[in-house]
Design an enzyme around this catalytic site. Structure first.
Site, short mmCIF file in Angstrom:
data_model
loop_
_atom_site.label_atom_id
_atom_site.label_comp_id
_atom_site.label_asym_id
_atom_site.label_seq_id
_atom_site.Cartn_x
_atom_site.Cartn_y
_atom_site.Cartn_z
N ILE A 175 0.82 -1.22 0.00
CA ILE A 175 0.00 0.00 0.00
C ILE A 175 0.85 1.26 0.00
O ILE A 175 0.38 2.33 -0.39
CB ILE A 175 -1.01 0.02 1.18
CG1 ILE A 175 -0.29 0.10 2.53
CG2 ILE A 175 -1.91 -1.20 1.13
CD1 ILE A 175 -1.23 0.31 3.70
N GLU A 176 2.10 1.15 0.44
CA GLU A 176 2.97 2.32 0.47
C GLU A 176 3.53 2.65 -0.92
O GLU A 176 3.52 3.80 -1.35
CB GLU A 176 4.14 2.09 1.44
CG GLU A 176 3.76 2.19 2.92
CD GLU A 176 3.59 3.63 3.36
OE1 GLU A 176 3.80 4.55 2.55
OE2 GLU A 176 3.23 3.85 4.53
N SER A 177 4.07 1.64 -1.60
CA SER A 177 4.82 1.90 -2.83
C SER A 177 4.42 1.03 -4.01
O SER A 177 5.01 1.14 -5.09
CB SER A 177 6.31 1.68 -2.57
OG SER A 177 6.55 0.33 -2.19
#
Length: 430
Positions: free
Chosen positions: A150-152
């Site tokens: 979900i971050e990158s």
């Protein structure tokens, strides 16, 4: 190289998406059982398009579509109880609770992001072992390995709109706090191994503060101060879903997105998503470099694709290893490590003057320095000065001749009547 270009073209063709899938929106609308709507921001890893993942060297070199996949490109619809049962069956320490916000994020992954999910499932073979080892070393639940999803979107080169960088999206200050070196040439936030251990350390420290993993990942997103303030406003509650209304809008979407990532990375087949087929990359090893060297020097002398060197060493921001500062590590395919050692001097020498332009020693232009030290000092100390200082014995005619002007102009510029001037006087010449 031709093979990579052909494969990339094939993947772009297979993963070409309709116009609605080239999304730019960074938020979703969540509707509760009473029909009330709420807008929440999405983590940036859920807003990237497929092209950003297709451009990665690992994707082009080691992933390919599963031509034997016969699943229809249709996302099945299930009832609420099915999602509740599946989430509850995940082998996790953290609770994977269902609600409308979680469901909205699952819909995002299984509809608009299904092509990206396919690529991430293939790329997971590169990164998940690294994540798991780092998390295990700090005794952290292994389901946190899906935070970089979900971050990158598992893009090690990802940089957010606020400067968070790498797979784990570290901000500069936090990265340095956890031992990640960052300077103009080097950024360990991009290093998959070092950043994973730093993230595990940070998550471990956050758990010591909050004692709840949902609060930990909320704090990972917005900072522990914002979570603490939200807890205070909620009367001291330590339940993420109770402090939910008091959190920043993006953080309200963060835990639901994390739960959805756990869901889709485990139940992708139930949604007709085929993982990319992964060919594990050649085994790699490291060698220490004690002089400055450009990736182009290594690529040309050893006959290696420079993009592969970049992907294996993403921490070097400008394709330069600053080995003259201190010995630095270079990761290469294991089968060419010996070639590097044998040809090290040739690598350092190859086209060095053009590729390594930062000089270590320079000569001053002595001739120009001498010209600037002429007796008539100017206020600009350069050719074309606007003022000069009158020397002893100077006349207007002599000054005019030295400065390529006329006595009449000197008189006009300086409001001089006659020829009277004094030593030390400032005279305008332009």
């Amino acid at each position: 190289m031709k093979k990579l270009q052909t494969l990339a073209a094939t993947m772009i063709l297979v993963f070409s998406t309709p116009a609605w899938a080239q999304y730019e929106n960074t938020e979703i609308t969540v509707t509760d059982e009473q029909g009330k709507q709420e807008i929440i921001d999405l983590p940036e890893g859920m807003t990237q398009d497929v092209d950003s993942l297709l451009s990665l060297f690992h994707t082009q070199a080691y992933l390919q579509p599963d031509e034997g996949c016969n699943l229809p490109d249709v996302n099945p619809v299930y009832d609420k109880d099915t999602y509740v049962q599946r989430l509850g069956s995940l082998p996790t320490v953290m609770e994977m609770a269902y609600n409308n916000a979680v469901m909205a994020c699952i819909d995002r992954y299984t509809n608009r992001l299904r092509r990206s999910v396919s690529i991430m499932l293939g790329a997971a073979n590169f990164y998940m072992p690294i994540f798991e080892q780092a998390l295990e070393s700090y005794g952290i639940p292994l389901e946190l390995k899906y935070l970089p999803v979900i971050e990158s979107a598992l893009n090690p080169n990802a940089v957010s709109r606020v400067g968070a960088t790498g797979l784990w999206q570290f901000m500069l200050a936090t990265g340095k706090q956890y031992g990640l070196e960052v300077n103009s040439l080097y950024d360990e936030r991009r290093d998959p191994v070092k950043s994973s251990y730093a993230a595990a350390h940070y998550l471990s420290d956050l758990y010591k503060i909050f004692g709840d993993w949902n609060l930990v990942i909320a704090a990972y997103n917005c900072g522990p101060e914002n979570v603490s303030k939200a807890m205070h406003r909620a009367g001291g509650s330590k339940d993420y879903w109770q402090i939910y209304p008091y959190l920043p809008r993006e953080t309200r979407g963060y835990v639901p997105a994390f739960i959805a990532a756990n869901y889709v990375m485990n139940y992708y087949c139930e949604h007709n998503i085929c993982p990319m087929i992964t060919t594990l990359p050649t085994k790699t090893d490291t060698v220490m470099v004690n002089r400055d060297v450009h990736f182009e020097q290594i690529a040309q002398v050893l006959g290696v694709d420079i993009n592969q060197i970049k992907e294996l060493n993403p921490q070097y921001r400008r394709n330069i290893i600053n080995g003259s500062t201190r010995p630095m590590d270079l990761r290469l395919p294991a089968n060419i490590i010996n070639n590097f050692i044998d040809q090290e001097e040739a690598i350092y020498a190859y086209n060095a003057e053009e590729l390594l332009t930062k000089r270590t020693e320079v000569d001053v232009n002595e001739a120009q320095m001498a010209a600037l030290k002429r007796p008539s000092k100017s206020s600009r100390s350069a050719k074309g000065a606007s003022r000069v200082t009158v020397r002893k014995g100077d006349t207007l005619g002599a000054i005019a001749k030295r400065n390529h002007t006329t006595v009449a102009k000197l008189r006009s510029l300086n409001r001089i009547k006659g020829n009277t001037i004094k030593a030390g006087q400032k005279i305008r010449v332009k």
